[in-house]
Design an enzyme around this catalytic site. Structure first.
Site, PDB file in Angstrom:
ATOM      1  N   LYS A  35      40.611  28.570  19.077  1.00 32.61           N
ATOM      2  CA  LYS A  35      40.245  27.414  19.915  1.00 32.61           C
ATOM      3  C   LYS A  35      40.159  26.157  19.041  1.00 32.61           C
ATOM      4  O   LYS A  35      40.101  26.255  17.814  1.00 32.61           O
ATOM      5  CB  LYS A  35      38.897  27.694  20.598  1.00 32.61           C
ATOM      6  N   ARG A 131      23.684  30.795  27.461  1.00 28.03           N
ATOM      7  CA  ARG A 131      24.694  29.743  27.521  1.00 28.03           C
ATOM      8  C   ARG A 131      25.693  30.109  28.622  1.00 28.03           C
ATOM      9  O   ARG A 131      25.805  29.416  29.609  1.00 28.03           O
ATOM     10  CB  ARG A 131      25.377  29.603  26.142  1.00 28.03           C
ATOM     11  N   TYR A 255      30.601  -1.252   2.269  1.00 37.75           N
ATOM     12  CA  TYR A 255      29.951  -1.962   3.374  1.00 37.75           C
ATOM     13  C   TYR A 255      28.432  -1.935   3.249  1.00 37.75           C
ATOM     14  O   TYR A 255      27.847  -0.920   2.888  1.00 37.75           O
ATOM     15  CB  TYR A 255      30.311  -1.297   4.704  1.00 37.75           C
TER      16      TYR A 255
END
Ligand SMILES: *Cc1c(COP(=O)(O)O)cnc(C)c1O
Length: 358
Positions: A35, A131, A255
């Site tokens: 997946k 779940r 930054y």
């Protein structure tokens, strides 16, 4: 030469790790879990390389269709099943094998007429993760409905999933197995184990195991390294040094000026950033591997660049920099520095990073 950064995917390491699954679970068949684009490694290439896997598992219908269209003809399990009648029809058309985990999906199966029946389907049992899945008490009824449906033509297996298999000492693992044992007589096909359980919970192997992360050479455990388990890293994320400069005490790097040099130092700019999937949390506590030596990340992670302290490292422009996946720098170590898990780092490698297979 690929554009930098690139992700080198070592297909021999992938096969080695699949052999380790067979070593740990010699009597089980294997669903290789691919997946999320095979955890960022490229699902099609990964499936093609894993010829010795018995079947593949993905989360969603589109992931499976992409594999079918690429010529992958093995059983493809849909771990989250189908969400609509349209998806059920697609599952039939593309010969996909859904996991059923709720009443809604059962109703869709009862109400939809399919031209081609489904095979190798599973029913997800809720054993403690809360779940997906149905309670063990309902399993017999649900199984009977699925097994007598005209839309399903081979025996339906029972599957569940550990919530804590990364922690061997957790008593909830045994509790989940007890819950599954309540329904184990209802079918001849059971599946429970993901990577952590494949390695550490032999009682959970049953008929089919479902390895994911271990195939990609990362350890499921915080206290055992992939090297301890003889798993080989599959992805090596590589960038290049694009600039080298000297900064003096008080100079800011990057930054926000979060990093201020405390002394004269040499800083190298490296061509990787969060736009490639390099985690911003690595700014405070990350290292990269340059020619086998570790160099600390300094200043914030930019979209396309990071800066690293190379005061003690011999470097040249265009030198390769390994972000993870080398002998000296495992993805698990980098994930720990970033305060996350290897799964997330791997899945977040973005599309502009060329995957190079070898
Ligand atoms: C993702 C997933 C797996 C694989 O888990 P790993 O920890 O990567 O081995 C196995 N089973 C199910 C149901 C999953 O969702």
């Amino acid at each position: 030469m690929p554009n930098f950064p690139y992700a080198y995917i070592d297909l021999n390491a992938l096969q080695h790790n699949l052999n380790k699954v067979k070593h740990f679970a010699p009597n089980s068949k294997i669903f290789a879990v691919i997946k999320a684009d095979a955890y960022g490694h490229g699902a099609i290439e990964t499936a093609k390389a894993l010829v010795a896997a018995d079947a593949f598992a993905v989360a969603r219908v589109d992931e499976a269709i992409e594999l079918r269209n690429a010529g992958i003809d093995k059983t493809l399990i849909l771990l989250e099943g189908i969400r609509s009648a349209e998806e059920l029809v697609l599952a039939s058309k593309y010969k996909l094998s859904p996991v059923f985990h709720n009443e809604h999906q059962l109703q869709l199966c009862a109400q939809t007429v399919l031209e081609q029946s489904l095979t190798n389907c599973w029913l997800m049992i809720e054993t403690g993760m809360h779940r997906l899945g149905i309670k063990p008490e309902l399993a017999a009824d649900y199984l009977a409905k699925l097994n007598t449906s005209d839309n399903i033509s081979s025996e339906v297996g029972l599957m569940s999933h550990f919530a804590n298999s990364d922690s061997l000492a957790d008593p909830r693992n045994a509790q989940q197995l007890e819950q599954l044992a309540k329904v184990s007589d209802l079918t001849s096909l059971l599946s429970m184990a993901n990577s952590g359980a494949i390695i550490e919970i032999a009682d959970s192997h049953y008929d089919w195991v479902r390895p994911g992360i271990m195939l990609y050479g990362s350890s499921p455990f915080a206290d055992k390294s992939a090297a301890d388990l003889d798993l080989k890293p599959v992805m090596k994320l590589v960038a290049k040094i694009t600039a080298i400069q000297s900064v003096t005490k008080g100079d800011q790097v990057g930054y926000g000026g979060d990093y201020i040099a405390e002394q004269t130092m040499t800083v190298a700019t490296v061509s990787v950033g969060y736009g490639d999937g390099y985690h911003r949390a690595l700014a405070t506590n990350g290292y990269v591997d340059i020619n086998g030596q570790l160099a600390k990340v300094v200043g914030r992670v930019s979209m396309d660049m990071i800066c690293v302290d190379v005061s003690e490292v011999d470097v040249n422009i265009n030198d390769e920099v390994v972000l993870w996946g080398s002998e000296h720098l495992s993805i698990d170590q980098v994930a720990a520095w970033a305060g996350t898990i290897s799964y997330e780092l791997l899945c977040h490698v973005t599309g502009r990073v060329t995957r190079v297979y070898g």
